[in-house]
Design a protein around this motif. Structure first.
Motif, PDB file in Angstrom:
ATOM      1  N   PRO A  32       0.790  -1.235   0.000  1.00  0.00           N
ATOM      2  CA  PRO A  32       0.000   0.000   0.000  1.00  0.00           C
ATOM      3  C   PRO A  32       0.825   1.290   0.000  1.00  0.00           C
ATOM      4  O   PRO A  32       0.350   2.312  -0.480  1.00  0.00           O
ATOM      5  N   PHE A  33       2.052   1.270   0.498  1.00  0.00           N
ATOM      6  CA  PHE A  33       2.832   2.504   0.566  1.00  0.00           C
ATOM      7  C   PHE A  33       3.258   2.994  -0.809  1.00  0.00           C
ATOM      8  O   PHE A  33       3.491   4.180  -1.003  1.00  0.00           O
ATOM      9  N   PHE A  34       3.400   2.079  -1.779  1.00  0.00           N
ATOM     10  CA  PHE A  34       3.901   2.449  -3.103  1.00  0.00           C
ATOM     11  C   PHE A  34       2.825   2.392  -4.182  1.00  0.00           C
ATOM     12  O   PHE A  34       3.099   2.673  -5.339  1.00  0.00           O
ATOM     13  N   ALA A  35       1.598   2.019  -3.813  1.00  0.00           N
ATOM     14  CA  ALA A  35       0.534   1.774  -4.795  1.00  0.00           C
ATOM     15  C   ALA A  35       0.316   2.944  -5.745  1.00  0.00           C
ATOM     16  O   ALA A  35       0.091   2.735  -6.939  1.00  0.00           O
ATOM     17  N   THR A  36       0.396   4.167  -5.268  1.00  0.00           N
ATOM     18  CA  THR A  36       0.119   5.329  -6.119  1.00  0.00           C
ATOM     19  C   THR A  36       1.382   6.099  -6.484  1.00  0.00           C
ATOM     20  O   THR A  36       1.296   7.174  -7.083  1.00  0.00           O
ATOM     21  N   LYS A  37       2.544   5.561  -6.143  1.00  0.00           N
ATOM     22  CA  LYS A  37       3.804   6.252  -6.424  1.00  0.00           C
ATOM     23  C   LYS A  37       4.452   5.683  -7.683  1.00  0.00           C
ATOM     24  O   LYS A  37       4.323   4.498  -7.984  1.00  0.00           O
ATOM     25  N   ASP A  38       5.163   6.531  -8.390  1.00  0.00           N
ATOM     26  CA  ASP A  38       5.932   6.105  -9.553  1.00  0.00           C
ATOM     27  C   ASP A  38       7.407   6.429  -9.303  1.00  0.00           C
ATOM     28  O   ASP A  38       8.212   5.537  -9.129  1.00  0.00           O
ATOM     29  N   ALA A  39       7.733   7.718  -9.205  1.00  0.00           N
ATOM     30  CA  ALA A  39       9.114   8.113  -8.954  1.00  0.00           C
ATOM     31  C   ALA A  39       9.583   7.568  -7.604  1.00  0.00           C
ATOM     32  O   ALA A  39       8.916   7.735  -6.594  1.00  0.00           O
ATOM     33  N   GLY A  40      10.711   6.881  -7.622  1.00  0.00           N
ATOM     34  CA  GLY A  40      11.287   6.339  -6.390  1.00  0.00           C
ATOM     35  C   GLY A  40      10.650   5.048  -5.909  1.00  0.00           C
ATOM     36  O   GLY A  40      11.015   4.534  -4.856  1.00  0.00           O
ATOM     37  N   ALA A  41       9.705   4.506  -6.685  1.00  0.00           N
ATOM     38  CA  ALA A  41       9.005   3.282  -6.265  1.00  0.00           C
ATOM     39  C   ALA A  41       9.413   2.066  -7.080  1.00  0.00           C
ATOM     40  O   ALA A  41       8.857   0.986  -6.913  1.00  0.00           O
ATOM     41  N   PHE A 123       0.617  -8.978   0.251  1.00  0.00           N
ATOM     42  CA  PHE A 123       0.875  -8.121  -0.894  1.00  0.00           C
ATOM     43  C   PHE A 123       2.017  -8.702  -1.716  1.00  0.00           C
ATOM     44  O   PHE A 123       2.902  -9.353  -1.162  1.00  0.00           O
ATOM     45  N   PRO A 124       2.049  -8.436  -3.035  1.00  0.00           N
ATOM     46  CA  PRO A 124       3.175  -8.893  -3.843  1.00  0.00           C
ATOM     47  C   PRO A 124       4.427  -8.081  -3.511  1.00  0.00           C
ATOM     48  O   PRO A 124       4.337  -6.879  -3.251  1.00  0.00           O
ATOM     49  N   GLU A 125       5.580  -8.751  -3.522  1.00  0.00           N
ATOM     50  CA  GLU A 125       6.856  -8.028  -3.324  1.00  0.00           C
ATOM     51  C   GLU A 125       7.001  -6.944  -4.393  1.00  0.00           C
ATOM     52  O   GLU A 125       7.385  -5.823  -4.108  1.00  0.00           O
ATOM     53  N   LEU A 126       6.720  -7.335  -5.631  1.00  0.00           N
ATOM     54  CA  LEU A 126       6.717  -6.410  -6.762  1.00  0.00           C
ATOM     55  C   LEU A 126       5.358  -6.545  -7.428  1.00  0.00           C
ATOM     56  O   LEU A 126       4.962  -7.657  -7.789  1.00  0.00           O
ATOM     57  N   ASP A 127       4.629  -5.437  -7.582  1.00  0.00           N
ATOM     58  CA  ASP A 127       3.289  -5.577  -8.159  1.00  0.00           C
ATOM     59  C   ASP A 127       3.296  -5.544  -9.684  1.00  0.00           C
ATOM     60  O   ASP A 127       2.307  -5.874 -10.319  1.00  0.00           O
TER      61      ASP A 127
END
Length: 157
Positions: A32-41, A123-127
């Motif tokens: 959930p912490f990276f779900a909406t992030k692109d840069a740096g994710a 959650f998947p390690e990498l989505d």
């Protein structure tokens, strides 16, 4: 939250030469912490290892765990190590290989979500994973790991 001193990760950065130029395979961090992030994710597929385990063996094991696919054979190009802002030291190798992102079957992790809910979710390690040209990769990869892209580009010229 910062990583305790001495935490180490190792990973494999796949690359390929296409008519569009050099491309690298990056994974978008799951959860959930990276779900909406692109840069740096986005990251090199990697994972932690214990002292005493050779980093190269850890990189190959973690590739299998993160992507659900055997690590490719091929010449390994040492990309050295970087220290991320959380203090973790990441060691990486580049291997030339082609891989269809649709074949990835990512490993998972469990965490309490929502916070303080008492509910564990998986959650998947990498989505998702994606082939990226170097310009896009530099814009989305974890900041410290951009050094791996520069080192690979130097080696490939």
């Amino acid at each position: 939250m910062s990583a305790p001193r001495g935490k180490r990760s190792a990973g494999l950065l796949l690359f390929r030469h296409t008519d569009r130029g050099l491309e690298v395979l990056l994974g978008h961090m799951g959860g959930p912490f990276f779900a909406t992030k692109d840069a740096g994710a986005w990251t090199v597929p990697k994972g932690e290892y214990e002292p005493g385990e050779p980093a190269w063996e850890a990189a190959r094991r973690e590739f299998q765990e993160e992507l659900g696919l055997p690590p490719p054979d091929g010449e390994a190009i040492e990309l050295g190590e970087v220290r991320q802002t959380n203090g973790k030291i990441v060691t990486a190798w580049a291997v030339e290989a082609d891989l269809d992102p649709a074949t990835v079957d990512p490993g998972t992790f469990r965490m309490e979500w929502p916070p303080r809910s008492g509910q564990l979710q998986e959650f998947p390690e990498l989505d998702r994973v994606e082939w990226c040209g170097l310009d896009r990769a530099r814009n989305v990869i974890v900041k410290a790991q951009a050094a791996f892209l520069d080192r690979l580009a130097e080696h490939s010229t």
